[in-house]
Design a protein around this motif. Structure first.
Motif, PDB file in Angstrom:
ATOM      1  N   ALA A 140      -2.326  -4.014  11.861  1.00  9.32           N
ATOM      2  CA  ALA A 140      -2.914  -3.081  10.909  1.00  9.32           C
ATOM      3  C   ALA A 140      -1.928  -2.763   9.801  1.00  9.32           C
ATOM      4  O   ALA A 140      -0.710  -2.807   9.980  1.00  9.32           O
ATOM      5  N   GLU A 141      -2.475  -2.428   8.622  1.00  7.45           N
ATOM      6  CA  GLU A 141      -1.612  -2.120   7.486  1.00  7.45           C
ATOM      7  C   GLU A 141      -0.834  -0.828   7.735  1.00  7.45           C
ATOM      8  O   GLU A 141      -1.224   0.014   8.539  1.00  7.45           O
ATOM      9  N   ARG A 142       0.273  -0.696   7.028  1.00  7.05           N
ATOM     10  CA  ARG A 142       1.056   0.523   7.123  1.00  7.05           C
ATOM     11  C   ARG A 142       0.296   1.696   6.516  1.00  7.05           C
ATOM     12  O   ARG A 142      -0.700   1.519   5.818  1.00  7.05           O
ATOM     13  N   LEU A 143       0.813   2.887   6.779  1.00  7.97           N
ATOM     14  CA  LEU A 143       0.082   4.104   6.425  1.00  7.97           C
ATOM     15  C   LEU A 143      -0.216   4.177   4.934  1.00  7.97           C
ATOM     16  O   LEU A 143      -1.358   4.432   4.529  1.00  7.97           O
ATOM     17  N   PHE A 144       0.795   3.944   4.105  1.00 10.61           N
ATOM     18  CA  PHE A 144       0.613   4.142   2.670  1.00 10.61           C
ATOM     19  C   PHE A 144      -0.069   2.964   1.989  1.00 10.61           C
ATOM     20  O   PHE A 144      -0.248   2.981   0.774  1.00 10.61           O
ATOM     21  N   LEU A 145      -0.440   1.942   2.758  1.00 13.41           N
ATOM     22  CA  LEU A 145      -1.204   0.826   2.212  1.00 13.41           C
ATOM     23  C   LEU A 145      -2.682   0.912   2.561  1.00 13.41           C
ATOM     24  O   LEU A 145      -3.464   0.093   2.089  1.00 13.41           O
ATOM     25  N   ARG A 146      -3.052   1.897   3.387  1.00 17.31           N
ATOM     26  CA  ARG A 146      -4.449   2.053   3.774  1.00 17.31           C
ATOM     27  C   ARG A 146      -5.135   3.107   2.903  1.00 17.31           C
ATOM     28  O   ARG A 146      -4.497   4.039   2.411  1.00 17.31           O
ATOM     29  N   ASP A 147      -6.422   2.937   2.760  1.00 13.55           N
ATOM     30  CA  ASP A 147      -7.201   3.890   1.985  1.00 13.55           C
ATOM     31  C   ASP A 147      -7.512   5.113   2.843  1.00 13.55           C
ATOM     32  O   ASP A 147      -7.838   4.990   4.023  1.00 13.55           O
TER      33      ASP A 147
ATOM     34  N   MET B 183      -2.267  11.335   7.306  1.00 10.17           N
ATOM     35  CA  MET B 183      -1.516  11.518   6.075  1.00 10.17           C
ATOM     36  C   MET B 183      -0.950  12.929   5.989  1.00 10.17           C
ATOM     37  O   MET B 183       0.202  13.135   5.578  1.00 10.17           O
ATOM     38  N   VAL B 184      -1.739  13.925   6.412  1.00 10.22           N
ATOM     39  CA  VAL B 184      -1.262  15.315   6.404  1.00 10.22           C
ATOM     40  C   VAL B 184      -0.100  15.475   7.385  1.00 10.22           C
ATOM     41  O   VAL B 184       0.899  16.151   7.089  1.00 10.22           O
ATOM     42  N   VAL B 185      -0.199  14.841   8.565  1.00 11.02           N
ATOM     43  CA  VAL B 185       0.869  14.952   9.564  1.00 11.02           C
ATOM     44  C   VAL B 185       2.160  14.341   9.051  1.00 11.02           C
ATOM     45  O   VAL B 185       3.248  14.930   9.158  1.00 11.02           O
ATOM     46  N   VAL B 186       2.082  13.169   8.465  1.00 12.73           N
ATOM     47  CA  VAL B 186       3.280  12.468   8.004  1.00 12.73           C
ATOM     48  C   VAL B 186       3.907  13.194   6.817  1.00 12.73           C
ATOM     49  O   VAL B 186       5.137  13.414   6.775  1.00 12.73           O
ATOM     50  N   ILE B 187       3.100  13.589   5.830  1.00 11.45           N
ATOM     51  CA  ILE B 187       3.655  14.278   4.668  1.00 11.45           C
ATOM     52  C   ILE B 187       4.206  15.643   5.065  1.00 11.45           C
ATOM     53  O   ILE B 187       5.259  16.082   4.566  1.00 11.45           O
ATOM     54  N   GLY B 188       3.537  16.355   5.988  1.00 14.44           N
ATOM     55  CA  GLY B 188       4.050  17.639   6.450  1.00 14.44           C
ATOM     56  C   GLY B 188       5.396  17.502   7.147  1.00 14.44           C
ATOM     57  O   GLY B 188       6.313  18.307   6.914  1.00 14.44           O
ATOM     58  N   ALA B 189       5.545  16.486   7.991  1.00 12.07           N
ATOM     59  CA  ALA B 189       6.834  16.262   8.657  1.00 12.07           C
ATOM     60  C   ALA B 189       7.919  15.885   7.663  1.00 12.07           C
ATOM     61  O   ALA B 189       9.076  16.296   7.799  1.00 12.07           O
ATOM     62  N   ALA B 190       7.566  15.128   6.623  1.00  9.71           N
ATOM     63  CA  ALA B 190       8.553  14.756   5.610  1.00  9.71           C
ATOM     64  C   ALA B 190       8.995  15.968   4.794  1.00  9.71           C
ATOM     65  O   ALA B 190      10.160  16.051   4.388  1.00  9.71           O
ATOM     66  N   LEU B 191       8.094  16.917   4.543  1.00 12.70           N
ATOM     67  CA  LEU B 191       8.462  18.114   3.779  1.00 12.70           C
ATOM     68  C   LEU B 191       9.274  19.091   4.616  1.00 12.70           C
ATOM     69  O   LEU B 191      10.198  19.732   4.106  1.00 12.70           O
ATOM     70  N   ILE B 192       8.951  19.219   5.894  1.00 12.50           N
ATOM     71  CA  ILE B 192       9.664  20.172   6.754  1.00 12.50           C
ATOM     72  C   ILE B 192      11.022  19.621   7.178  1.00 12.50           C
ATOM     73  O   ILE B 192      12.016  20.352   7.215  1.00 12.50           O
ATOM     74  N   PHE B 193      11.096  18.329   7.463  1.00 12.42           N
ATOM     75  CA  PHE B 193      12.335  17.720   7.970  1.00 12.42           C
ATOM     76  C   PHE B 193      12.793  16.584   7.060  1.00 12.42           C
ATOM     77  O   PHE B 193      12.832  15.426   7.484  1.00 12.42           O
ATOM     78  N   PRO B 194      13.146  16.859   5.803  1.00 17.68           N
ATOM     79  CA  PRO B 194      13.585  15.752   4.933  1.00 17.68           C
ATOM     80  C   PRO B 194      14.913  15.144   5.356  1.00 17.68           C
ATOM     81  O   PRO B 194      15.168  13.963   5.088  1.00 17.68           O
TER      82      PRO B 194
ATOM     83  N   VAL C 115      -7.046  10.926   6.630  1.00 17.67           N
ATOM     84  CA  VAL C 115      -6.554  12.144   5.987  1.00 17.67           C
ATOM     85  C   VAL C 115      -5.689  12.941   6.951  1.00 17.67           C
ATOM     86  O   VAL C 115      -4.643  13.494   6.572  1.00 17.67           O
ATOM     87  N   LEU C 116      -6.082  12.992   8.229  1.00 15.96           N
ATOM     88  CA  LEU C 116      -5.314  13.737   9.225  1.00 15.96           C
ATOM     89  C   LEU C 116      -3.919  13.153   9.402  1.00 15.96           C
ATOM     90  O   LEU C 116      -2.918  13.889   9.385  1.00 15.96           O
TER      91      LEU C 116
END
Length: 221
Positions: A55-62, A72-83, A69-70
Motif C-alpha cells: 500500500a502507498e505511504r500515508l502522504f501519497l494516499r488520498d 492523518m489527524v493522528v500522525v499530524i497531531g503526534a508530529a505537532l506534540i512531539f517534534p 482522515v483519522l
C-alpha cells in the motif's frame, strides 16, 4: 534497516491489528517483503522481479474516507506534540532492536511496559514540578522540554507496539532478559569419539578404504 527478529510473527500481528490505519498495513506488507527477500538471499535464489503489492505511504494516499482522515489527524497531531521526541524515540527504538540481535542478545524483546511507564512518570513529574507562573520561558519552554524528554520513551514504546513486538513473549516485562540456554543432557545418540567401536569375536575388521588401482599395462600397450 529494521530488524527481522521474529519478523513473520510480528508481520502477522501488525496486519491483524492494523484497524483503520493504512500506515500499519503498509508496515506489515513491507516487513513481509523483507522476509521474502532475506529468504531468497539465504537460499541463493535470484531476485524476485514480481514485487509484492504494498500500500502507498500515508502522504501519497488520498484522504477521502473517514479512516484516512483519522490516521492523518493522528500522525499530524503526534508530529505537532512531539517534534523532537518522535525522531528521538525512533532512535531509542533502533538502539533497543540492536540489543535483541546478534552479537549482543542482551534483550529478548522490546521492553514496551518499561518505556511507557518511564514516559508516564516523567510526564507526572513535569506536572508536579513546573509552575505556570513566571516568565515566558518558564511557562512555555520548560514544559515543552519536559514533554519532549518524556515523549522519547513514549514514542519508543509506541514503535515497539506498531512494529508488532507485543506478539513476542516478554514484551510486557520490565526488562525482558533472554531465556537461559537449555541444560546439556546426555544423549544416547551421541557418539563417543574417544573409544573405538567394539568388534564381534568372529568379525574381521574392515580394511581401510583406498583409491582404486589401475591394471598393469601390457608390454605392447
Amino acid at each position: 534497516m529494521a530488524t527481522l527478529m521474529y519478523a513473520r510473527e510480528r508481520a502477522s500481528w501488525i496486519l491483524n491489528h492494523a484497524g483503520p490505519y493504512g500506515f500499519q498495513r503498509t508496515r506489515g506488507q513491507q516487513l513481509l517483503a523483507r522476509i521474502d527477500e532475506r529468504q531468497r538471499t539465504d537460499a541463493g535464489v535470484a531476485y524476485n522481479p514480481h514485487v509484492q503489492g504494498i500500500a502507498e505511504r500515508l502522504f501519497l494516499r488520498d484522504t477521502k474516507s473517514r479512516a484516512a482522515v483519522l490516521e492523518m489527524v493522528v500522525v499530524i497531531g503526534a508530529a505537532l506534540i512531539f517534534p523532537v521526541a518522535w525522531p528521538g524515540g525512533k532512535l531509542l527504538y533502533s538502539w533497543l532492536t540492536r540489543r535483541v540481535e546478534a552479537p549482543e542478545f542482551t534483550l529478548h524483546t522490546i521492553p514496551i511496559t518499561a518505556l511507557c511507564w518511564i514516559g508516564t512518570v516523567l510526564m507526572w513529574l513535569s506536572a508536579l514540578l513546573i509552575t505556570p507562573s513566571g516568565t515566558l520561558v518558564g511557562v512555555l519552554l520548560v514544559p515543552w522540554v519536559w514533554v519532549q524528554g518524556a515523549g522519547i520513551f513514549l514514542m519508543a514504546g509506541m514503535y515497539g507496539i506498531l512494529e508488532g513486538w507485543l506478539v513476542v513473549p516478554g514484551s510486557t516485562d520490565w526488562y525482558p532478559m533472554p531465556p537461559p540456554p537449555l541444560p546439556s543432557s546426555p544423549s544416547l545418540a551421541k557418539e563417543d569419539t574417544d573409544s573405538p567401536s567394539p568388534t564381534l569375536p568372529n568379525e574381521r575388521p574392515q580394511p581401510p578404504l583406498r583409491s582404486p588401482r589401475r591394471p598393469t599395462p601390457r608390454p605392447w600397450e
